[in-house]
Design an enzyme around this catalytic site. Sequence first.
Site, PDB file in Angstrom:
ATOM      1  N   ASP A 252     -11.311  51.631  38.500  1.00 51.98           N
ATOM      2  CA  ASP A 252     -11.363  50.458  39.378  1.00 51.98           C
ATOM      3  C   ASP A 252     -12.128  49.365  38.621  1.00 51.98           C
ATOM      4  O   ASP A 252     -12.653  49.581  37.516  1.00 51.98           O
ATOM      5  CB  ASP A 252     -12.015  50.794  40.729  1.00 51.98           C
ATOM      6  CG  ASP A 252     -11.617  49.783  41.817  1.00 51.98           C
ATOM      7  OD1 ASP A 252     -11.093  48.699  41.463  1.00 51.98           O
ATOM      8  OD2 ASP A 252     -11.828  50.063  43.011  1.00 51.98           O
TER       9      ASP A 252
HETATM   10  C1  NOJ Z   1     -11.215  46.500  43.327  1.00 55.08           C
HETATM   11  C2  NOJ Z   1     -10.699  47.315  44.478  1.00 55.08           C
HETATM   12  O1  NOJ Z   1     -11.609  48.331  44.772  1.00 55.08           O
HETATM   13  C3  NOJ Z   1      -9.318  47.918  44.252  1.00 55.08           C
HETATM   14  O2  NOJ Z   1      -8.854  48.418  45.461  1.00 55.08           O
HETATM   15  C4  NOJ Z   1      -8.375  46.917  43.668  1.00 55.08           C
HETATM   16  O3  NOJ Z   1      -7.094  47.488  43.478  1.00 55.08           O
HETATM   17  C5  NOJ Z   1      -8.932  46.413  42.361  1.00 55.08           C
HETATM   18  N1  NOJ Z   1     -10.232  45.784  42.589  1.00 55.08           N
HETATM   19  C6  NOJ Z   1      -8.016  45.423  41.667  1.00 55.08           C
HETATM   20  O4  NOJ Z   1      -8.019  44.214  42.306  1.00 55.08           O
END
Ligand code: NOJ
Length: 726
Positions: A252
């Site tokens: 993430d």
């Molecule tokens: C952070 C988030 O936790 C996740 O769900 C998301 O897909 C990513 N950023 C990318 O934007």
Amino acid sequence: MKQEEILELLNKMTLDEKIGQMIQIKVNEARNENKDLIYNVGSILNSVGAKNVKKIQSEYLSKNRLKIPLLFMADIINGYKTIFPSPLAQGCSWNIEVIRRIAEISRNESAFAGVNVNFSPMVDLVRDARWGRCFESVGGEDPFLAKIYAKIIVDEYQKKMNDNKLMQASCVKHFAAYGAVEAGREYNTVDMSKRELMEYYMPGYKSAIDSGAQMVMTSFNIINGIPATVNNWLLKDTLRKKWKFDGVIITDYTSMLECINHGIAKDEEDVAKKAIDAGVDIEMISTCYIDSLKKLVKENKISMAQIDEAVLRILNLKNKLGLFENPYGFADENMEKKYVFSLKNLEQATKLTEETIVLLKNKNNILPLNSNKRVALIGPYANNRAISSSWSIFVENENTKTLKEIFEKKLGKKNFEYSEGCKLLKKQELEQLLKVQPEEIRNNMEQYEDGDIQGVIEVANKADIIILAIGEHYLQTGEGCSRSNIEIPKIQQNLLDELYKLNKPIVAVLFNGRPLQLNNIENKLDAIIEAWLPGTNGAEAIFNILYGKSNPSAKLTMSFPQNVGQCPIYYNHYNTGRPDKTGSRYESKYIDIPTESFYSFGYGLSYSKFVYSNLRLDTNILKRNSKIILKVNVKNDSSIAGKEVIQLYIQDLVGSVVRPVKELKAFKKEYFLPYEEKEIIFEINEEMLKFYNENLEYKAEPGMFKIFVGTNSVETINEVFNLIKE
Ligand code: NOJ
């Protein structure tokens, strides 16, 4: 390309080129000093729009030595431009066709806009309403729903990765158990037994992977002492070895770098080694890989084979998406113009949204409303366009209709009047929120002064019925939005108190992401409509429900607590040695509130009245590899046609490990004509009785089982049967 050609390509790549594939950046974010490195990068986060994507891709390909196309990945969890209800709301439809259609339109719109990989489905099991990200969870608190919905969504996005079909790769997230963060506090610790993890938290992810999801995103949290992003047991032993996942693992957003904060690695190099050893292929945004992998290879701390393995997986994904032949994928300006936010999609959105709206209360059948009645439409969400979830990052709010606009359009001005009543939040509360929230709101600050409650009374006084649109702001619910108070904001409660004094029926329409604490307002309301964060056409769908053009049929997939002190609360809990049964003092309960949830899992009303009777099994003995046929009569005892979700739960009465009081095992959503009675049939088989025992073996154990069939997880009729050895 053939696999040999991919391998040839891999052979031609320099180490820098290989490492480039393993990072994901946002456009224009060349963090590394060497700007040329940017042309080795493998993927881009959240850049969309056919023209834009094509431009980035073509410029990139002109500079990339081996002409390896970029992958464009984005968050399209509830639609691209046509915004649908949040995933939690979608799940409340209990209708796989609804889920599939939303996935289909989301995929088509975003694929035409150039998105190759969708960071969806989000299948984190959620039991704690304090956590802001509950709204993203398609399965809510139930592993069975998560499993079914994950499959539908992945299948629809990917179309089984068949050539020529409009498709998109799916990235299931957040692996794993992000929804179980302690005390509902964002990014917090997760520590639980592997049995609990396998039984409740894993089925959603596992189902996505079994359906062929091409990517997995690691979660921010630690699991049993080790951050998910560098967790060998999780990523290697479970995901790669046990589940045979050979797709791409991505972190993430900066979760790799955050391992230093967790205290599991001393510096970026240390994290990079741990992550690649655990099998992570792509690092999102932070730069541990690009800054350290080369050195690690040179010093023989990691092997070239590890790098090759990761890069091969990434190249394979690009190949499966056909990007070597056509680097622009499905990006298509013409189709984008024609299809994205098209009238047809919007019409669909209205219909689909109607099935996600949950009717929580309807005293004296005050709903559906009669259009001859004069209504006062009041509240800070009555004329508010910001009713899409915070992950609707490409939404154009100016295209979202408000309730006021729909009322005006449908009723004309004569039978309704509008007043904002109060602002969303008190000024101080808003300021608090603004500290961490984007410019967008800051710029609109002057709009958010405290409201004048008196002004609204005049409007309300003229009406027969008050419709009160209240809730939590979309920026109060979402990533980074854990709350210890999950009530409607005080300023809105005060508005309700004033209106309540008028002694007129009040129908609340709630806008919110997570379950809220409603115990202190419920008694002042005659009807409650849970509209969630309904998206672009939400207002029209709500109108249709209010006026009976559509009969509500959604059911909660997350329990609403009596108050926040009950969190986490979920229906499929274990029994204690002293269940709350007799009223004796020394039982497992609270002394100040009931033990049960305020609104239970599976709960949701209809304008029809469904009556269950005559539950029968063809036999009470289930033999291994055999089945029981269960029949139940369900009657629509009303003059209004409607849909009902018939729910089937099972309890294993005695197990080698303690079993939950009930677990959802099957459901059917059926349409009933007025007064129609149907015989509903379910099959019970051994597979439905399996669970993880102490040795993590997935097995059914012989013995007695209780079966519950009903309209929600509480109001059921029951039977028992015996699974025999044989
Ligand atoms: C952070 C988030 O936790 C996740 O769900 C998301 O897909 C990513 N950023 C990318 O934007």
